[in-house]
Design a protein around this motif. Sequence first.
Motif, PDB file in Angstrom:
ATOM      1  N   VAL A  41       0.846  -1.187   0.000  1.00 24.23           N
ATOM      2  CA  VAL A  41       0.000   0.000   0.000  1.00 24.23           C
ATOM      3  C   VAL A  41       0.885   1.242   0.000  1.00 24.23           C
ATOM      4  O   VAL A  41       1.673   1.468   0.912  1.00 24.23           O
ATOM      5  CB  VAL A  41      -0.945   0.018   1.222  1.00 24.23           C
ATOM      6  N   ALA A  43      -0.603   4.453  -0.740  1.00 23.33           N
ATOM      7  CA  ALA A  43      -1.505   5.422  -0.105  1.00 23.33           C
ATOM      8  C   ALA A  43      -2.854   4.750   0.057  1.00 23.33           C
ATOM      9  O   ALA A  43      -3.496   4.392  -0.929  1.00 23.33           O
ATOM     10  CB  ALA A  43      -1.632   6.680  -0.964  1.00 23.33           C
ATOM     11  N   ASP A  44      -3.284   4.547   1.306  1.00 23.29           N
ATOM     12  CA  ASP A  44      -4.535   3.834   1.574  1.00 23.29           C
ATOM     13  C   ASP A  44      -5.726   4.695   1.163  1.00 23.29           C
ATOM     14  O   ASP A  44      -5.592   5.859   0.785  1.00 23.29           O
ATOM     15  CB  ASP A  44      -4.615   3.454   3.049  1.00 23.29           C
ATOM     16  N   TRP A  45      -6.908   4.099   1.253  1.00 21.78           N
ATOM     17  CA  TRP A  45      -8.114   4.798   0.845  1.00 21.78           C
ATOM     18  C   TRP A  45      -8.230   6.162   1.526  1.00 21.78           C
ATOM     19  O   TRP A  45      -8.084   6.278   2.739  1.00 21.78           O
ATOM     20  CB  TRP A  45      -9.356   3.972   1.178  1.00 21.78           C
ATOM     21  N   HIS A  46      -8.455   7.183   0.714  1.00 22.20           N
ATOM     22  CA  HIS A  46      -8.649   8.544   1.231  1.00 22.20           C
ATOM     23  C   HIS A  46      -9.415   9.341   0.186  1.00 22.20           C
ATOM     24  O   HIS A  46      -9.447   8.984  -0.991  1.00 22.20           O
ATOM     25  CB  HIS A  46      -7.314   9.219   1.542  1.00 22.20           C
ATOM     26  N   ARG A  55     -13.074   8.768  -3.743  1.00 24.47           N
ATOM     27  CA  ARG A  55     -12.027   8.208  -2.885  1.00 24.47           C
ATOM     28  C   ARG A  55     -11.029   7.461  -3.748  1.00 24.47           C
ATOM     29  O   ARG A  55     -11.357   6.990  -4.846  1.00 24.47           O
ATOM     30  CB  ARG A  55     -12.616   7.300  -1.802  1.00 24.47           C
ATOM     31  N   GLN A  56      -9.824   7.338  -3.248  1.00 21.05           N
ATOM     32  CA  GLN A  56      -8.770   6.735  -4.048  1.00 21.05           C
ATOM     33  C   GLN A  56      -7.784   5.971  -3.176  1.00 21.05           C
ATOM     34  O   GLN A  56      -7.670   6.200  -1.973  1.00 21.05           O
ATOM     35  CB  GLN A  56      -8.037   7.824  -4.845  1.00 21.05           C
ATOM     36  N   LYS A  57      -7.083   5.049  -3.845  1.00 19.98           N
ATOM     37  CA  LYS A  57      -6.060   4.248  -3.163  1.00 19.98           C
ATOM     38  C   LYS A  57      -4.987   3.915  -4.186  1.00 19.98           C
ATOM     39  O   LYS A  57      -5.286   3.678  -5.363  1.00 19.98           O
ATOM     40  CB  LYS A  57      -6.672   2.962  -2.587  1.00 19.98           C
ATOM     41  N   VAL A  59      -1.647   1.355  -4.788  1.00 21.93           N
ATOM     42  CA  VAL A  59      -0.900   0.184  -4.328  1.00 21.93           C
ATOM     43  C   VAL A  59       0.109  -0.208  -5.393  1.00 21.93           C
ATOM     44  O   VAL A  59       0.081   0.289  -6.525  1.00 21.93           O
ATOM     45  CB  VAL A  59      -1.838  -1.011  -4.025  1.00 21.93           C
ATOM     46  N   THR A  77      -3.874   2.230  -9.327  1.00 19.25           N
ATOM     47  CA  THR A  77      -4.715   3.243  -8.685  1.00 19.25           C
ATOM     48  C   THR A  77      -6.166   2.784  -8.720  1.00 19.25           C
ATOM     49  O   THR A  77      -6.658   2.342  -9.768  1.00 19.25           O
ATOM     50  CB  THR A  77      -4.605   4.598  -9.393  1.00 19.25           C
ATOM     51  N   PRO A 100      -1.344   8.638  -7.151  1.00 15.60           N
ATOM     52  CA  PRO A 100      -2.637   8.239  -7.695  1.00 15.60           C
ATOM     53  C   PRO A 100      -2.877   8.845  -9.076  1.00 15.60           C
ATOM     54  O   PRO A 100      -2.638  10.031  -9.301  1.00 15.60           O
ATOM     55  CB  PRO A 100      -3.638   8.775  -6.664  1.00 15.60           C
ATOM     56  N   GLU A 171     -10.253  -5.697  -3.090  1.00 17.63           N
ATOM     57  CA  GLU A 171     -10.804  -4.552  -2.348  1.00 17.63           C
ATOM     58  C   GLU A 171     -12.316  -4.724  -2.245  1.00 17.63           C
ATOM     59  O   GLU A 171     -13.102  -3.905  -2.726  1.00 17.63           O
ATOM     60  CB  GLU A 171     -10.447  -3.250  -3.066  1.00 17.63           C
TER      61      GLU A 171
END
Length: 477
Positions: A41, A43-46, A55-57, A59, A77, A100, A171
């Motif tokens: 990960v 940037a985790d979900w935000h 929202r985006q994540k 990995v 992304t 992202p 996910e």
Amino acid sequence: MKSAAILFALLFSIVSASAEITIGRFDMASIRDTGTLETKVIADWHLNPKDASIRQKLVEITVCEWWPGMKVRLPVTFLAPATGVCTNVIIENTGLQLKPAAAAGAKLRLLKENGVGLVFIGMVPIDGMEPVGKLHLMMEERFIQTKDTRYTPAWIWGISDMRALTAAVAEKDVFQPKKVLATGGSKRGVATAAAGIADDRVTAIMPVVAPVIESPGGPYVEGMLPAEITKMNEDFIAAMTDPVGREKLLVRQKARSDERITMKMVRDAGWSDAEIKSACNAAWEACRTTNYLEELKKRGTEIFYNQGSNDNVSPGLVELGRRFPQLPVYIVPGGQHGGAKEAGFVKSVGGLPEVDENLRAFALHHFFGTRHMVAPPQVGTQWDKATHRLAVKVVFPDHSEPQDNAVWWSVNRHPDYSIAMEFDEWASAPLEKTGAATYSGEINVEGDVNMLDVITVHAQEESGSTLTVSSPEIRLE
């Protein structure tokens, strides 16, 4: 699983038994295994800093171990509405940057207005993947040693899209795909087609400027292009007066060369003539949709190719129309693959607004059924060489009645794989409605006409979206 078994049987039966080239098999059980993603990960979900409705994540995943000790890892992304679960998902592609990816155009509208989830996986030419500048050479060496098309660009690009879908499935609080549309242009269109062919989780594909029936840009073994076309290309580059444009074109030619193997390489490895000939087509078998149309039809997979008439990465459009006139296409008359403006590339199909809108219209049709997919038109032509008159009649078998209809033509086209073909000129005239779902027109074609190519183009506005389709490219001699 039965359909997958049939597909693999088809894959292995394509290459002539007289050659030892084998088609690289996709291990679907492994591809769908979320436990082998080795997800990191970034940037985790935000919430998106610029748009709280998204929202985006970000990995990084393991796509595969291409050969022992060579793992391919790529960034992915995920974009989704701020709340809810996405059952409709688009698989697309982006670069290798570890930030992202942003959605734009049709994809952004589908995300915000229709709740479609987006999955972007990093995809670049093989020489740009880790280890940069070396991976493509290692790939070529593996292919020459094993004669297995697993070690080709089409294979790795295709598995990348499929593994991106597997990463989305992992996910499960955000993605629970019921319908999946893959899309992308050029190498990413190759990935789109390969994923659609091999993975029955993919329910629709919209490749853009990607090969359909012939190999992109030329045979996979350099040196197999007919000598007269090689000479034409050398003469074309030599005659260019803009040194910047010439350099840009030479850079493009080298980039394509870097994704191929040479005649010297295969001769030094002891390949037979049959193996060399077989490899030229087998290298792209993973994405050659026309070899799997019956299987895809049984699955219910929807297909819509967006091509350029002047794109030598998607050659064979005349043959495509002769053999597969019912394949849904939008062929842009004069449309090019893209490239430096200094070299004369000014009509890149992937950047056209109607192609972006086609993605939206196709997705609205496929995911929600809020508009229909216009059937390929049936075109009748009458060409009178003596008077230079061309009569065209177009009938839509599904009773579609597009609002905008035109016929395009090009005289004495250059051959596929020639650079000159990319700059062939096209002219157009409107078609008039002459009956129910019927459009006709007559034109005078000037000049010394030895060969005439014709494409009809039709735009259908419906329920707030516009779908642009075309006839096949029709050649009159």
